[in-house]
Design a protein around this motif. Structure first.
Motif, PDB file in Angstrom:
ATOM      1  N   ILE A 348     -12.189  36.767 -13.735  1.00 26.21           N
ATOM      2  CA  ILE A 348     -13.475  36.998 -14.385  1.00 26.21           C
ATOM      3  C   ILE A 348     -14.492  37.775 -13.520  1.00 26.21           C
ATOM      4  O   ILE A 348     -15.249  38.684 -14.179  1.00 26.21           O
ATOM      5  CB  ILE A 348     -14.172  35.485 -14.793  1.00 26.21           C
ATOM      6  N   GLN A 353     -10.955  40.622 -18.053  1.00 28.51           N
ATOM      7  CA  GLN A 353     -10.695  39.335 -18.836  1.00 28.51           C
ATOM      8  C   GLN A 353      -9.363  38.855 -19.517  1.00 28.51           C
ATOM      9  O   GLN A 353      -9.201  37.802 -19.920  1.00 28.51           O
ATOM     10  CB  GLN A 353     -11.553  39.719 -20.070  1.00 28.51           C
ATOM     11  N   ALA A 356      -7.589  37.131 -16.714  1.00 29.32           N
ATOM     12  CA  ALA A 356      -8.191  35.757 -17.000  1.00 29.32           C
ATOM     13  C   ALA A 356      -7.898  35.049 -17.823  1.00 29.32           C
ATOM     14  O   ALA A 356      -7.726  33.741 -17.856  1.00 29.32           O
ATOM     15  CB  ALA A 356      -9.817  36.047 -16.695  1.00 29.32           C
TER      16      ALA A 356
END
Length: 635
Positions: A348, A353, A356
């Motif tokens: 993050i 993303q 993550a």
């Protein structure tokens, strides 16, 4: 005898005893709790005249004396509805907040708001900074010295909780580091405070507040870049709430076995409400208390707004109370969880993303997999809970194919003779939650006496119960199921209840005996390679009827009727049944004299192994297929 004072040396004329230990799985262990505070024994006083103390002139005595005077002052100068919150949020005394509100905050993971924490200390520091520096009352140098001397005093006045000491000591260290012009980052500061508190009191590491406080603070420090780079204040609050909740999630499951998923969002609303309104108002109420007009205005405003907030929280609790109940996480799951969460936050922070997201999904998989262990386990169990003078049995089928209860007793209030929730809160609910149980398939209620069904209303309120089975002659007046969706079945002798691969045969009653005890349900089943007979509180007459009706009946495990009363356990019945194990659910030092000496001698003469809750605590039979073993909580 002199007045008790902090730090005084006292001589006590009394017996020293070992504190009570937990007698049920999942139950709060008072003895273990005291050990974490370095206490091994306890003394119960019947009269304060048995205590002789020498006065002390230590400064701590005067600080605690001032605390007591301040608490008394709050009670006399602030309205009752507001005073309980001032006491809790300024001086750390939440004894005035009613149990319903405390339970409400606990269910939603908001208990941290009822305790003095780093948030309160931060507000105190901000107020001092504003008064001394912004209003040009003193120089910055003098203000720093006032904080350094005043914060430890406030930590003691506020009850000395670990979270308060953490925040105060961190502030003191930061000020000292600034004065010495050292370059030490915040992570090192919190590590230094952590080690300092352990050196002063090594048992503090067992304190739940200590663990939660340092875990959250450390998690937020490691995530500060992610939080700080977001320009939206709302999203920052979301991040803080998310990181704090995710950091303590394994601890929450370990200590409380449950988690409210909506608490993530609820904290985003409620934490700012307490931060920006409730806690500042508490200090304002205390400061303005000598000025009646100002105090009255703030007092009335707080009580009005806060009552609306409590009502809002109660509405949320009524419509959206769907907690995850999975019991404590395994050590392996906790380790995997934290390693995965660290990687999740790292990606993050790097703005990756997609990666993550995969780690976030893995977090869910870890939690779900660990919570699903009972559904893949071939082991089942039968537990006779220690509920004092009463009965409560829990049967867990292998692969979690069914959860069945037979009775759920309770104590009663001497004032109105109604069942209290103490057994439910201290024994039944913790046990079920520790097992990850939130839904019960069936509850058999042998009869309507409080010591067998008193906890049923509380179970129905907090757990999903699919069906309840009672006898044809059960007086339903005290059973709150008339307007619920729970299936209620009445049975009598000869009926059979099938639950997947478990079958219960009803052996009694067949006609109304006009007595709850004699109308008790008697259940026979085969489970874990053993034949079981649950007898409720039947007497010798009903026992004679059963062996006459079922002349070939034998059992391996017999629940001794009526807690071992001499009105039950007939010799002819034991001669025919030939049980190997006798289970007696009975209260320690009960006033009824249960179990009767004659009954114990009779059971022993039949070479039975006797397991009783007053001596062995909860008794569990763990089985796999047709083999199992009995275990007892107490040695």
């Amino acid at each position: 005898m002199v007045e008790l004072q902090f730090g005084a040396e006292c001589t006590i004329d009394t017996l020293i005893e070992l504190p009570n230990t937990a007698t049920n799985p999942g139950q709060f262990d008072y003895a273990k709790f005291l050990k974490t505070k370095g206490i091994a024994y306890e003394a119960t006083l019947s009269n304060l005249d048995d205590v002789n103390c020498r006065k002390t002139d230590g400064i701590l005595h005067y600080i605690f004396q001032f605390r007591m005077q301040l608490l008394s002052y709050i009670d006399h100068h602030i309205s009752e509805d507001a005073a309980v919150w001032v006491r809790a949020l300024v001086l750390g005394d939440d004894s005035g907040i009613d149990d319903t509100t405390i339970d409400l905050f606990q269910r939603w993971g908001l208990s941290h708001l009822l305790a003095i924490s780093g948030l309160h200390v931060g507000l105190v520091i901000s107020m001092l900074y504003f008064i001394f520096i912004k209003m040009n009352v003193t120089t910055k140098e003098t203000a720093h010295w006032i904080m350094m001397l005043g914060l430890p005093v406030y930590a003691i006045l506020a009850g000395g909780e670990p979270s308060v000491w953490r925040a105060c000591l961190m502030t003191l260290l930061v000020i000292v580091i600034m004065k010495l012009k050292w370059r030490i980052n915040t992570t090192d500061v919190i590590s230094m405070v952590f080690l300092l508190l352990i050196l002063v009191n090594n048992t503090i590491i067992y304190h739940v507040g200590f663990q939660f406080s340092f875990s959250v603070t450390f998690g937020l420090l490691l995530s500060r870049r992610v939080i700080a780079r977001d320009e939206s204040r709302i999203r920052q609050l979301l991040w803080i709430s998310f990181v704090a909740q995710m950091t303590i999630l394994p601890l929450q499951f370990y200590y409380f076995y449950t988690f409210q998923p909506l608490s993530l969002l609820l904290n985003v609303i409620i934490v700012p409400y307490f931060t920006l309104f409730v806690i500042p108002t508490m200090f304002i109420l205390l400061i303005t208390s000598p000025i009646s007009l100002l105090q009255s205005f703030f007092d009335h405003s707080f009580v009005t707004i806060h009552s609306i907030f409590i009502n809002f929280l109660e509405i949320i609790d009524h419509y959206f109370n769907y907690p995850f109940v999975i019991g404590p996480l395994s050590v392996l799951a906790i380790l995997m969880y934290y390693l995965t969460f660290i990687r999740f936050m790292q990606f993050i922070e790097r703005k990756k993303q997609a990666t993550a997201f995969y780690y976030g999904f893995l977090l869910v998989v870890i939690l779900v997999s660990d919570a699903s262990r009972p559904y893949f386990s071939p082991w089942g169990s039968v537990t006779m809970l220690d509920v004092g003078q009463g009965d409560a049995f829990v049967i867990e089928m292998p692969y979690r194919k069914g959860v069945i209860m037979i009775d759920a007793g309770a104590t009663f209030s001497f004032n109105d003779q109604k069942a209290t929730n103490s057994v439910f809160k201290q024994v039944i609910k913790p046990f079920l939650h520790a097992k990850g149980i939130s839904s019960i398939d069936t509850i058999f209620i042998s009869h309507e006496d409080t010591d067998h069904m008193g906890s049923i209303p509380f179970i129905l309120h907090d757990f999903t119960v699919k069906s309840i089975i009672i006898s044809d002659f059960y007086d339903q007046g005290n059973l709150p199921v008339s307007n619920s969706k729970i299936n209620l079945y009445r049975v009598k002798r000869g009926d059979t209840i099938k639950m997947k691969n478990l079958v219960f045969h009803v052996l009694s009653p067949t006609n109304d005996k006009s007595s709850p005890n004699e109308n008790s349900l008697v259940l026979y089943t085969e489970l874990g390679g053993k034949k079981w007979l649950f007898t409720g509180d039947i007497s010798k007459d009903e026992e004679a009827e059963i062996i006459h009706t079922y002349p070939n009946l034998t059992v391996d495990v017999l629940k001794i009727a009526h807690h071992g009363s001499q009105t039950s356990s007939d010799k002819q019945m034991l001669d025919q049944l030939k049980p190997d194990i006798g289970l007696i659910s009975v209260g320690k030092n009960n006033t009824y004299g249960h179990p009767a000496r004659e009954v114990i001698q009779l059971l022993e003469s039949h070479d039975m192994s006797i397991l009783r809750t007053d001596r062995h605590g909860a008794v569990q039979y763990h089985f796999k297929a047709n083999k199992g073993t009995f275990f007892q909580v107490l040695p």
